[in-house]
Scaffold this motif. Sequence first.
Motif, PDB file in Angstrom:
ATOM      1  N   ALA A 199     -25.158  54.011 -16.071  1.00 24.69           N
ATOM      2  CA  ALA A 199     -25.066  52.639 -15.560  1.00 24.69           C
ATOM      3  C   ALA A 199     -24.231  52.563 -14.285  1.00 24.69           C
ATOM      4  N   PRO A 200     -24.762  53.105 -13.175  1.00 26.30           N
ATOM      5  CA  PRO A 200     -24.036  53.040 -11.896  1.00 26.30           C
ATOM      6  C   PRO A 200     -24.080  51.631 -11.324  1.00 26.30           C
ATOM      7  N   SER A 201     -23.007  51.230 -10.664  1.00 21.57           N
ATOM      8  CA  SER A 201     -22.972  49.915 -10.030  1.00 21.57           C
ATOM      9  C   SER A 201     -22.821  50.092  -8.529  1.00 21.57           C
ATOM     10  N   ASP A 202     -21.670  49.748  -7.957  1.00 26.50           N
ATOM     11  CA  ASP A 202     -21.524  49.772  -6.507  1.00 26.50           C
ATOM     12  C   ASP A 202     -21.364  51.192  -5.974  1.00 26.50           C
ATOM     13  N   ILE A 203     -21.771  51.376  -4.727  1.00 25.71           N
ATOM     14  CA  ILE A 203     -21.583  52.652  -4.044  1.00 25.71           C
ATOM     15  C   ILE A 203     -21.052  52.361  -2.645  1.00 25.71           C
ATOM     16  N   THR A 204     -20.084  53.161  -2.197  1.00 30.22           N
ATOM     17  CA  THR A 204     -19.536  52.998  -0.861  1.00 30.22           C
ATOM     18  C   THR A 204     -19.163  54.361  -0.310  1.00 30.22           C
ATOM     19  N   TYR A 205     -18.791  54.385   0.969  1.00 25.93           N
ATOM     20  CA  TYR A 205     -18.409  55.636   1.625  1.00 25.93           C
ATOM     21  C   TYR A 205     -16.938  55.567   1.996  1.00 25.93           C
ATOM     22  N   TYR A 206     -16.185  56.600   1.613  1.00 25.07           N
ATOM     23  CA  TYR A 206     -14.748  56.633   1.883  1.00 25.07           C
ATOM     24  C   TYR A 206     -14.497  57.462   3.142  1.00 25.07           C
ATOM     25  N   ASP A 207     -14.170  56.762   4.234  1.00 26.68           N
ATOM     26  CA  ASP A 207     -13.969  57.431   5.525  1.00 26.68           C
ATOM     27  C   ASP A 207     -12.490  57.496   5.904  1.00 26.68           C
ATOM     28  N   LYS A 208     -11.608  57.388   4.909  1.00 25.26           N
ATOM     29  CA  LYS A 208     -10.165  57.411   5.147  1.00 25.26           C
ATOM     30  C   LYS A 208      -9.593  58.746   4.683  1.00 25.26           C
ATOM     31  N   ASP A 209      -8.265  58.927   4.935  1.00 26.20           N
ATOM     32  CA  ASP A 209      -7.620  60.163   4.475  1.00 26.20           C
ATOM     33  C   ASP A 209      -6.419  59.895   3.573  1.00 26.20           C
ATOM     34  N   LYS A 210      -6.194  58.634   3.212  1.00 29.32           N
ATOM     35  CA  LYS A 210      -5.051  58.312   2.354  1.00 29.32           C
ATOM     36  C   LYS A 210      -5.199  58.975   0.984  1.00 29.32           C
ATOM     37  N   ILE A 211      -6.432  58.995   0.475  1.00 31.49           N
ATOM     38  CA  ILE A 211      -6.722  59.693  -0.791  1.00 31.49           C
ATOM     39  C   ILE A 211      -7.604  60.885  -0.427  1.00 31.49           C
ATOM     40  N   PRO A 212      -7.002  62.023  -0.129  1.00 34.12           N
ATOM     41  CA  PRO A 212      -7.766  63.153   0.431  1.00 34.12           C
ATOM     42  C   PRO A 212      -8.860  63.657  -0.493  1.00 34.12           C
ATOM     43  N   GLU A 213      -8.676  63.497  -1.818  1.00 30.65           N
ATOM     44  CA  GLU A 213      -9.708  63.961  -2.752  1.00 30.65           C
ATOM     45  C   GLU A 213     -11.035  63.228  -2.551  1.00 30.65           C
ATOM     46  N   TRP A 214     -10.983  62.057  -1.915  1.00 34.02           N
ATOM     47  CA  TRP A 214     -12.184  61.246  -1.734  1.00 34.02           C
ATOM     48  C   TRP A 214     -12.688  61.201  -0.297  1.00 34.02           C
ATOM     49  N   VAL A 267     -18.914  53.042 -12.144  1.00 31.64           N
ATOM     50  CA  VAL A 267     -19.787  53.262 -13.288  1.00 31.64           C
ATOM     51  C   VAL A 267     -19.407  52.308 -14.414  1.00 31.64           C
ATOM     52  N   LEU A 268     -20.409  51.652 -14.964  1.00 28.96           N
ATOM     53  CA  LEU A 268     -20.194  50.659 -16.013  1.00 28.96           C
ATOM     54  C   LEU A 268     -20.168  51.302 -17.402  1.00 28.96           C
ATOM     55  N   ILE A 302     -16.364  49.629 -14.710  1.00 26.98           N
ATOM     56  CA  ILE A 302     -15.972  49.449 -13.315  1.00 26.98           C
ATOM     57  C   ILE A 302     -17.180  48.953 -12.534  1.00 26.98           C
ATOM     58  N   ARG A 303     -17.066  47.724 -12.024  1.00 26.77           N
ATOM     59  CA  ARG A 303     -18.206  47.057 -11.388  1.00 26.77           C
ATOM     60  C   ARG A 303     -18.301  47.316  -9.892  1.00 26.77           C
ATOM     61  N   ASP A 304     -17.169  47.199  -9.172  1.00 27.26           N
ATOM     62  CA  ASP A 304     -17.256  47.190  -7.713  1.00 27.26           C
ATOM     63  C   ASP A 304     -16.039  47.873  -7.111  1.00 27.26           C
ATOM     64  N   PHE A 312      -9.597  49.464  -3.967  1.00 29.14           N
ATOM     65  CA  PHE A 312      -9.501  48.423  -4.983  1.00 29.14           C
ATOM     66  C   PHE A 312     -10.790  48.414  -5.796  1.00 29.14           C
ATOM     67  N   ILE A 313     -10.637  48.298  -7.122  1.00 30.24           N
ATOM     68  CA  ILE A 313     -11.801  48.260  -7.999  1.00 30.24           C
ATOM     69  C   ILE A 313     -11.769  46.987  -8.836  1.00 30.24           C
ATOM     70  N   ALA A 314     -12.954  46.484  -9.168  1.00 22.75           N
ATOM     71  CA  ALA A 314     -13.092  45.337 -10.065  1.00 22.75           C
ATOM     72  C   ALA A 314     -13.633  45.838 -11.397  1.00 22.75           C
ATOM     73  N   THR A 315     -12.984  45.433 -12.480  1.00 19.76           N
ATOM     74  CA  THR A 315     -13.405  45.873 -13.813  1.00 19.76           C
ATOM     75  C   THR A 315     -14.014  44.707 -14.578  1.00 19.76           C
ATOM     76  N   ASN A 316     -14.927  45.045 -15.497  1.00 20.68           N
ATOM     77  CA  ASN A 316     -15.653  44.037 -16.281  1.00 20.68           C
ATOM     78  C   ASN A 316     -15.482  44.255 -17.772  1.00 20.68           C
TER      79      ASN A 316
END
Length: 379
Positions: free
Chosen positions: A288-303, A311-312, A343-345, A355-359
Motif C-alpha cells: 500500500a504505497p502512498s506518496d513519493i518524492t525525491y530527496y535532493d538534500k544532504d541533511k539526511i545523507p542516507e536519503w 507506506v500505509l 504513513i500517508r504523505d 515531515f511525514i503525515a500519519t493516518n
Amino acid sequence: MKRAIIIVSFILASTTLFFCSDDDSNTNSNGEDGNETPVEATRTVIETLSVPWEIIWGPDNFLWVTERNGKISRINPDTGTQQELLTINAVTSIQESGLLGMVLHPDFETNPYLYAVYTYENGNQLLERLVRFTYTNDSLSDETILLDNIPANRIHNGSRIFISEDLKLFMSTGDAGNISLSQDMNSLAGKILRINLDGTIPSDNPFTNSYIYSLGHRNPQGLVLHPNGNIYSSEHGPDTDDEINIIASGKNYGWPNVKGIIDDIDEEVFAQKTEIIPPIFSWTPTIAPSDITYYDKDKIPEWSNKLLLTVLKDKRIIALTLNADGSQITNEEVFFDQQFGRIRDIAIARDGRVFIATNGESYGDTSNTHRIIEINKIE
C-alpha cells in the motif's frame, strides 16, 4: 504467482532504529562538559489532526496541510500551531474519499493560488473535482472549478497533483472502483491527467482534445517530477503488484488487463494487441504505497538523491535508489518500520528536514489523533 522484487536492507545504528519520544524532547544535557541539547532524530509536530492527506512545505516556511474532512491549514513546524485557512463545506469524506491532493503555484508570491482535489456528492453519486483558491489575508477564497465530474468512489480516487516547470498541472485519478474505466478513453478515471492552470486542455497533450496523459492506472497515490525529467508514480495493486512507474506521454500501463509485469497468458494476449509499459519496481505481497518524492538534500545523507516512498499497510518509509539515467530502481532500504503507524504523505523543508503525515494504526481509523512528525536524521 507473481514474484516480488524485494531488496531490503535496514540502516541501523545498532540492532534497531532509535526513536526519540516526545518525552525526550525537553531533556537537557547537563554534563560538566557544557554540551548542548542533542538534536532529536524525530519529533511530533502536531497530533490532533483528522486524516491528514497532503502536506507540503510552503514558501512561508510553514507546512500546508489538507485533512480529508475538508480542512486546509498552515502549521508552524516549530510550535505545531495550526491556523485554519478554509473548510470546504462541499467535501464528502467517506472511507477513502474527501479532500485529498494539494499544490501551491510555483510563483506563489505573484500568483497566490492553491490547487486542490476533493470528492463531493451529486445526488447519490460521488464525483471528484480540481479547484483553485486564492490566498489573501491568511484565508482562502474565490473557489474556481477547473475540472469537474471526474468519477469518484469510496475507494480508488488517486488525487496526487504537481505543477511542472512549464506550468502544466498533472493529476492522478483512480479507477473509482470500476475497473473498466481505466481503459476507457471517454472517462477521466484511472488516468494521469495534464491540465493548463486555467483548467483548459493543453494543445500538445498526446490525445486530441483530451486531458488524458496516460491510462491504465488503478489507484496512483504518488506522483513526482524528478530533476532528471522523469515522472514517477506509486500505484496500489490489487492482491499483487504495487508499482512504481515512469509516466510517459500517451502510454498505457495495463490495468485491469495487466497487473504489474506481463507474466501470464491473458496478460500476454492483451499486450500483443496493446503496447503496455511495465513498472520499474513492484511489491508482492502488496504494501500500500502512498506518496513519493525525491530527496535532493544532504541533511539526511542516507536519503540523498533517492526517491522516498511512504507506506500505509506496511507502515514504513522506503528509500529507493535509481540507476544513472533513472530508468531502473537498483535498491530499496526500509526505515522507521512499524514505528509511526500508517504513513500517508511526506514533505521536505528547504534545510533538508523531512515531515511525514500519519493516518493511525489501522485502515479506516478516522480519530482526531493523526500526526505530523519531523525527521531530522537517521539513528
